[in-house]
Design a protein around this motif. Structure first.
Motif, PDB file in Angstrom:
ATOM      1  N   THR A   1      -4.581  -1.294   1.906  1.00 24.43           N
ATOM      2  CA  THR A   1      -4.956  -2.727   1.494  1.00 24.43           C
ATOM      3  C   THR A   1      -6.748  -2.667   1.755  1.00 24.43           C
ATOM      4  O   THR A   1      -7.317  -3.579   0.530  1.00 24.43           O
TER       5      THR A   1
ATOM      6  N   VAL B   1      -8.432  -3.953  -2.064  1.00 19.51           N
ATOM      7  CA  VAL B   1      -9.340  -5.112  -1.897  1.00 19.51           C
ATOM      8  C   VAL B   1     -10.688  -4.785  -2.176  1.00 19.51           C
ATOM      9  O   VAL B   1     -11.637  -5.546  -3.238  1.00 19.51           O
TER      10      VAL B   1
ATOM     11  N   THR C   1      -7.971  -6.035   4.927  1.00 21.28           N
ATOM     12  CA  THR C   1      -8.853  -6.959   4.093  1.00 21.28           C
ATOM     13  C   THR C   1     -10.383  -7.093   4.437  1.00 21.28           C
ATOM     14  O   THR C   1     -11.311  -6.818   3.669  1.00 21.28           O
TER      15      THR C   1
ATOM     16  N   PHE D   1      -0.245  -4.909  -3.514  1.00 22.58           N
ATOM     17  CA  PHE D   1      -0.264  -5.588  -2.469  1.00 22.58           C
ATOM     18  C   PHE D   1       0.822  -5.549  -1.403  1.00 22.58           C
ATOM     19  O   PHE D   1       0.891  -6.121  -0.176  1.00 22.58           O
TER      20      PHE D   1
ATOM     21  N   ALA E   1      -2.993  -5.832   7.903  1.00 22.44           N
ATOM     22  CA  ALA E   1      -3.194  -6.879   6.478  1.00 22.44           C
ATOM     23  C   ALA E   1      -4.757  -7.222   6.851  1.00 22.44           C
ATOM     24  O   ALA E   1      -5.552  -7.249   6.003  1.00 22.44           O
TER      25      ALA E   1
END
Length: 530
Positions: free
Chosen positions: A237, A241, A190, A151, A186
């Motif tokens: 990311t 995810v 996500t 992360f 980010a």
């Protein structure tokens, strides 16, 4: 050496290295880097050029995806606070500290010094996962270092993009634009990861074709990465995810036979890609030394100083964080073992290499970007040092710290869980007998087999395998197979409950899940031959 020949050569070397690494009980990634470094230093070896597209697009997504799928959700929820502190705060502190040291020790401009700091700010998920895979760390510690490495890339890549913009344009930094870009990277990554995970879930629930399932598995990380990057989000990311979400649904999305097939495919893909990428890391440093023009002859000492800075900053961040968490939990004096291991588990690898290689060749005015050669050289040198030094010493440090879960405890946990599952199966057979829902001859045969298996497990026979017998009477064959399937389903439910209650670790859960999948697949084989 052409590309295809290089890849084939690295795979052959990796196969030999992996064999010796297993016998020598050393991490194969570190040994691969050393092998690549030694090969690259041999006279007459052609230059090997690694492009950022190969690393970031071809190699990185599937490795990140497999690492994310292995991340246990239960432990992740328990360590999200320290993971956030490390993935954001430590990355910022590391980038600033490395930038300051580089300015003091080299002739690099401030902008390029910050670029180098952002390149090396985050630990590498591929390297950390590969190094930690063979260590018997406590579940929370393993999850902490693995989740941090997965992360923290959004933060480091954001800082890298901001630093590159400042270095190329020689302009200042805007807080507003920095915050906006972080939200886009980010947040966009996500959202894309969640969308891709949702789409893949819908598709996989509607297919049981092994070929299609394998194709979906291989395409998913690339789809998440490319879609996020095309929308100016963080591809890393998005992949992480999607992997974490799909990893929590794996037992619901596919059958036992398909899970076994995907596991074999993922292991093969990971081995091949890790073989290539860690070998290339070792080959990259001699190539840079021969190809790049570096004015400073002090770069080895500078690389050592930067590596030391990375370790010191990590220690200064991790130990106070551990003390604060221990104080909040009402504990006594903070122990040194876990913070020391977490501090040392900070190897750099694939992600920093991809970032360094993506530095533009020219500035905004068209002139060559000053200091790019030295940044590349120092980045590669630090990556090699961390993989070799920390990679070879992490396992002895874990043993010295005494935090590794003893093998006997792991075997005991595994055996106790197996006993619970077998007893649950016997209870189910008793219920079927009381309700007369299956032929008694079938129930008696299965009960005798499971009772014998229970005896072998209780006698510490860890090789006691699943039931693979077949009924002697042909008329009861269908009923026999049906009851066996019910037993596997009941044991799967019990296994999930044991994990949800915290009675077993994720490692034990995965091992028992594989054993049940093998038994389920064996039932299908028996049915096909009956």
């Amino acid at each position: 050496m052409r590309g295809a020949e290089t890849v084939l050569f690295l795979v052959v070397v990796a196969t030999v290295v992996a064999t010796f690494a297993h016998r020598l009980r050393v991490p194969s990634p570190s040994l691969l880097v050393v092998a690549g470094l030694l090969v690259g230093l041999l006279p007459g070896v052609p230059l090997v050029e690694v492009t950022p597209d190969i690393v970031s697009l071809v190699v990185l997504p599937p490795l990140l995806y497999v690492a994310g799928e292995e991340l246990p959700w239960r432990e992740l929820r328990r360590v999200w606070q320290p993971v956030t502190a490390l993935a954001v705060g430590l990355v910022l502190a590391t980038a600033a500290a490395v930038g300051a040291v580089v300015v003091a020790l080299t002739d690099l401009p401030i902008g390029m010094a910050l670029v180098l700091g952002t390149v090396l700010a985050s630990t590498d998920p591929v390297a950390v996962t590969a190094l930690g895979r063979r260590l018997s760390l406590p579940p929370r510690v393993q999850t902490l270092v693995q989740a941090e490495s997965l992360f923290n890339d959004a933060t480091s890549l954001l800082l890298f993009r901001v630093a590159i913009t400042a270095a190329v344009t020689a302009g200042g930094l805007s807080v507003g634009s920095t915050v906006g870009e972080f939200a886009l990277l980010a947040g966009g990554g996500t959202v894309v990861g969640l969308v891709v995970a949702g789409g893949v879930t819908l598709i996989r629930r509607r297919t049981e074709d092994p070929v299609l399932e394998t194709v979906i598995f291989l395409v998913t990380p690339y789809a998440a990465y490319v879609l996020a990057e095309s929308l100016h989000g963080s591809g890393v990311t998005a992949v992480v995810v999607a992997a974490v979400v799909l990893g929590t649904q794996s037992t619901r999305l596919s059958s036992a036979r398909i899970r076994l097939q995907l596991d074999a495919v993922s292991r093969t893909v990971v081995f091949l890609l890790e073989s290539v990428v860690f070998g290339l890391i070792g080959l990259e440093l001699p190539t840079l030394l021969r190809e790049l023009t570096v004015t400073s002859t002090w770069w080895p000492l500078q690389a050592l100083a930067i590596t030391a800075t990375l370790v010191v900053i990590r220690v200064l961040w991790v130990f106070p964080l551990a003390a604060l968490r221990r104080r909040r939990a009402g504990g006594g004096r903070p122990a040194w073992a876990v913070p020391t291991v977490v501090s040392w588990a900070g190897a750099r690898g694939v992600v920093p290499l991809a970032a360094a290689l993506s530095i533009p060749l020219t500035a905004a005015d068209g002139k060559p970007l000053a200091g790019r050669d030295l940044v590349l050289l120092l980045s590669a040198a630090v990556i090699v040092i961390t993989l070799v030094v920390q990679g070879f010493t992490l396992a002895p440090l874990v043993r010295r710290a005494g935090i590794a879960v003893p093998p006997a405890d792991l075997r005991q946990e595994y055996a106790q869980a197996r006993i619970r599952l077998v007893r649950k199966g016997i209870e189910h057979l008793d219920e079927l007998s009381d309700l007369e829902l299956a032929p008694e001859v079938v129930l008696t045969q299965l009960r005798d087999r499971m009772t014998a298996r229970l005896g072998r497990i209780e006698a510490d026979d860890l090789l006691a395998g699943p039931d693979t017998g077949r009924p002697a009477a042909e008329p009861t064959a269908a009923a026999y197979q049906q009851v066996r399937r019910e037993l596997v389903a009941v044991q799967n439910t019990e296994l999930n409950q044991l994990y949800a209650d915290g009675a077993i670790s994720d490692t034990t859960r995965r091992g028992l899940q594989r054993a049940l999948d093998l038994e389920d697949a064996g039932i299908a084989d028996d049915h096909g031959h009956s």
